[in-house]
Design a protein around this motif. Structure first.
Motif, mmCIF file in Angstrom:
data_model
loop_
_atom_site.group_PDB
_atom_site.id
_atom_site.type_symbol
_atom_site.label_atom_id
_atom_site.label_comp_id
_atom_site.label_asym_id
_atom_site.label_seq_id
_atom_site.Cartn_x
_atom_site.Cartn_y
_atom_site.Cartn_z
ATOM 1 N N ILE A 1 0.851 -1.187 0.000
ATOM 2 C CA ILE A 1 0.000 0.000 0.000
ATOM 3 C C ILE A 1 0.888 1.239 0.000
ATOM 4 O O ILE A 1 2.098 1.153 0.216
ATOM 5 C CB ILE A 1 -0.949 0.039 1.232
ATOM 6 C CG1 ILE A 1 -0.130 0.036 2.530
ATOM 7 C CG2 ILE A 1 -1.933 -1.128 1.190
ATOM 8 C CD1 ILE A 1 -0.987 0.156 3.786
ATOM 9 N N ALA A 2 0.300 2.391 -0.221
ATOM 10 C CA ALA A 2 1.054 3.633 -0.241
ATOM 11 C C ALA A 2 1.519 3.988 1.176
ATOM 12 O O ALA A 2 0.827 3.701 2.159
ATOM 13 C CB ALA A 2 0.195 4.767 -0.792
ATOM 14 N N VAL A 3 2.682 4.621 1.281
ATOM 15 C CA VAL A 3 3.208 4.997 2.589
ATOM 16 C C VAL A 3 2.279 6.002 3.274
ATOM 17 O O VAL A 3 2.160 6.020 4.508
ATOM 18 C CB VAL A 3 4.643 5.564 2.458
ATOM 19 C CG1 VAL A 3 4.633 6.919 1.724
ATOM 20 C CG2 VAL A 3 5.291 5.705 3.826
ATOM 21 N N GLU A 4 1.588 6.805 2.468
ATOM 22 C CA GLU A 4 0.640 7.764 3.042
ATOM 23 C C GLU A 4 -0.496 7.052 3.771
ATOM 24 O O GLU A 4 -0.993 7.520 4.789
ATOM 25 C CB GLU A 4 0.069 8.672 1.959
ATOM 26 C CG GLU A 4 1.063 9.657 1.355
ATOM 27 C CD GLU A 4 1.960 9.013 0.330
ATOM 28 O OE1 GLU A 4 2.926 9.685 -0.098
ATOM 29 O OE2 GLU A 4 1.712 7.848 -0.070
ATOM 30 N N GLU A 5 -0.892 5.891 3.263
ATOM 31 C CA GLU A 5 -1.946 5.109 3.911
ATOM 32 C C GLU A 5 -1.442 4.524 5.233
ATOM 33 O O GLU A 5 -2.175 4.504 6.231
ATOM 34 C CB GLU A 5 -2.419 3.985 2.977
ATOM 35 C CG GLU A 5 -3.488 3.075 3.574
ATOM 36 C CD GLU A 5 -4.792 3.789 3.907
ATOM 37 O OE1 GLU A 5 -5.558 3.267 4.748
ATOM 38 O OE2 GLU A 5 -5.041 4.876 3.338
#
Length: 217
Positions: free
Chosen positions: A163-167
């Protein structure tokens, strides 16, 4: 080491000294150089890099030995080098930058939790023995503070979960009652208090700076 020297140049009277806490010889040389150039050590902040992430099932004997040198033996040597002078002068501060993992285990930081807990036990006993000498011993437990180490852990979690690091960061922040990661300056302020004369009656304690992350007093 270059980062240490760069930061030292911005602080009046500061110096940057090379030290590998895993190397006994390096410890002695670094403390001797510090005393020679700046005078006796009054405040000792124990800190170092964290060991590689690993779950309890992943931990090998070699990993445990490496973590012990990094998080326990190296700090013990620093205390032994600096403590005699503090006791002689009747004033000193020993602060260990630990982790909330000693209060609430973090699954992927097994070796960190193991040896930070061992250091905490040693420092608590040391605090008791030094309580009448003017030397205090305390622990600072950071939660999710915005540092390169936390950024790296978030990146690893993002890769592992695809998943994205922002998530990852969003989910992590939601787990913190304060709703955000802590600032380095906020953590430094807590350390400065424990180093001050105002904290002369605070010893053998562990202070969490975690925005309420750990679900216990």
């Amino acid at each position: 080491m270059e980062l240490v020297r760069e930061n030292a140049e911005r602080l009046p009277g500061a110096i940057g000294v090379s030290l590998d806490v895993r190397d006994p010889g390096s410890t002695s040389v670094a403390v001797a150089e510090t005393v020679e150039r700046l005078g006796p050590v009054d405040i000792l902040v124990l800190n170092g890099g964290g060991p590689p992430p690993a779950t309890a099932l992943d931990v090998t004997e070699e990993m445990a030995r490496d973590a012990a040198e990094l998080l326990l033996y190296g700090h013990l040597r620093l205390v032994r080098e600096c403590l005699p002078g503090m006791r002689e002068r009747g004033w000193g501060r020993v602060i260990a930058v630990s982790s909330t993992s000693i209060d609430q285990p973090i699954e992927v930081l097994a070796t960190s939790g193991m040896f930070r807990s061992a250091l905490a036990a040693y420092l608590k006993m040391l605090a008791d023995q030094l309580a009448t000498t003017g030397v205090t011993v305390n622990l600072l437990l950071p939660g999710r503070i915005s540092t390169a180490r936390v950024d790296g852990m978030d990146q690893l979690a993002a890769q592992a979960q695809d998943i994205a690091v922002e998530e990852v960061q969003f989910r992590s922040q939601r787990s913190i009652p304060a709703g955000r990661y802590g600032k380095v300056e906020e953590f430094a302020a807590a350390a400065a208090f424990l180093c001050s004369q105002s904290a002369a009656y605070v010893t053998g304690q562990r202070l969490r700076v975690d925005g309420g992350l750990v679900r216990g007093f």
